[in-house]
Enzyme design. Structure first.
Site, short mmCIF file in Angstrom:
data_model
loop_
_atom_site.label_atom_id
_atom_site.label_comp_id
_atom_site.label_asym_id
_atom_site.label_seq_id
_atom_site.Cartn_x
_atom_site.Cartn_y
_atom_site.Cartn_z
CG HIS A 46 -1.91 1.14 1.20
ND1 HIS A 46 -2.18 2.03 2.49
CD2 HIS A 46 -2.62 1.58 0.31
CE1 HIS A 46 -3.06 2.72 2.09
NE2 HIS A 46 -3.12 2.66 0.92
CG HIS A 88 -3.08 8.07 1.96
ND1 HIS A 88 -3.66 6.66 1.79
CD2 HIS A 88 -3.47 8.49 3.25
CE1 HIS A 88 -4.17 6.31 2.86
NE2 HIS A 88 -4.11 7.28 3.90
#
Length: 153
Positions: A46, A88
């Protein structure tokens, strides 16, 4: 390469590399099926190898692949001119050098993000060309000093 230095990779847009097709079933189900098919646990990177390189940079993605990640899981945010970039969150003050750019000082603003006020600079207020003038920086330098060595690259 400016995308690497910027800390943004273009997911779609003129002249960009096309993003892979989305799975036809929910991601969780696809990930579970993929995990069962692998002889080892599924490794999902991630934001790339964000413990080693500034998150959502090409350097973080490349390192995650070299480290053996099975999947790179990006997040996408849209620019003012409609281009998707890997980020993000929409606020970029903590992950770029935007505060050092006097030409963008007037774009510092307060917006609601996930129900809370956040003050800073937001991807949606910049064109892709403007974002490409920025450089990436480590969001958590005290926790990830090795990654902070890559600031501005």
């Amino acid at each position: 390469m400016t995308a690497l230095a910027l800390g943004l990779t273009v997911a779609a847009g003129p002249g960009a590399v096309a993003a892979p097709a989305l799975p036809s079933r929910p991601v969780a189900a696809a990930s579970a099926a993929a995990a069962r098919a692998l002889p080892h646990p599924l490794v999902i990177a991630h934001r790339g190898a964000s413990g080693y390189r500034p998150e959502h940079t090409l350097a973080a993605y490349e390192l995650a692949v070299r480290q053996g990640a099975d999947v790179i899981e990006p997040d996408l945010v849209m620019t003012r001119d409609g281009v998707l970039v890997d980020r993000h969150e929409p606020e970029i003050g903590g992950t770029t050098d935007v505060a050092d750019h006097a030409e963008f000082a007037d774009r510092c603003t307060t917006k609601q993000v996930d129900g809370a006020p956040v003050t800073g600079w937001f991807v949606e207020d910049f064109t892709l060309a403007e974002l490409k003038t920025l450089r990436a920086k480590e969001r958590l330098p005290a926790l990830r000093p090795g990654s902070a060595r890559y600031d501005g690259r």
